[in-house]
Design an enzyme around this catalytic site. Sequence first.
Site: not given
Length: 368
Positions: A213, A163, A262, A290
């Site tokens: 992302e 992240k 997702k 997820g």
Amino acid sequence: MRIDRIDLTIVRLPLVRTFRTSSSSKDDITHILVRVEAGGVVGWGECASPADPYYCPETVETCWHILKDFLAPSVLGREWETIDELVALYGRVKGNNFAKAGLEMACWDALGRRAGKSLAELLGGTRTEIVSGVSLGIEREVEALFGLIDQYLDEGYRRIKLKIAPGWDVAVVRRVREQYPDIALQVDANSAYTLDDLDTLKQLDDFQLLLIEQPLAHDDIIDHVRLQAALKTPVCLDESIHSAEDARKAIEIGACRVINIKVSRVGGLREAKRVHDVCLARGIPVWCGGMHEFGIGRAANLAVSSLPGFTLPGDISGSDKYYREDLVEPPLLAIRGSISVPDQIGLGVTPDEERIQRHAQRAFTVGG
Ligand code: OSB
Ligand code: MG
């Protein structure tokens, strides 16, 4: 396949480790379990909405409201034979994809159990083992990240996702890349940047990342076109994609080169397969994202990942990465970096009702 009864249960499980992203910090996860009785069988689904509206607009409470007051009443006592017919029963409900995904999943499970087929079989999946990656939150020190990366590489995981956020980006990724020159590495910004940060984002091109992302706003695809054109690294969209139509448009305008699918974000397994199909037809690789799913949602993620276009390692780690004790048997665990797609009927896992009751916060039943 008439739905005779629906039980909704809010369940909270503690996380083994605090998970921090650019948009939120969590010590436990609260999801809604959906149990349906239909056609003489029982099906289970999981509504994986976060408790807070920091990833997407939905929350556990909005999902509770939509499931209890709109979705459940729309389907209770009604006849359906296919998922298309089921989805049509609540077709008037706009948005609220996480809530819809929970109910739809329970109906897929029931459908599979009645037909004697696994969910992967029903979806047309071919893969039996899913290559597993881990998603690592923001830590206080890069050293803590090193410790986690060492642990997960030792356990066999084959891809690391970090992240990132302003202040925890280029310098961190550089140190990780120096320490681990050869690992499959990618980053997730959870929409923390704007085009004003183009210089920062361009520096990430130096680290052979698989992808970046959702760098820009959760509701943007236009600025992502400009960003993708300026980057060598593939942009992957997560938050921005809610349907197969969103995927088609994003791909057509050049907003991304990869899509994270997702199940809950796109409103269920039917739409997840459609997003997959759109991407496969256009040569866009996909992988399964997820939402810290418990075993029910995790089993559904494995089933969808068996489709041929899921060519990149997903965020489906073993549930032991997040939970000391999951809610299903058999537990879904990664072995040498991959997880078997359940091959038993329906979702292929059995929820443990005693454990569910032990962690339940609230319950509501319609019908029965
Ligand atoms: O953006 O992919 C994300 C978890 C919660 C909300 C958003 C995201 C995530 C993850 C964790 O990255 C994925 C997982 O292991 O379930
Ligand atoms: Mg993401």
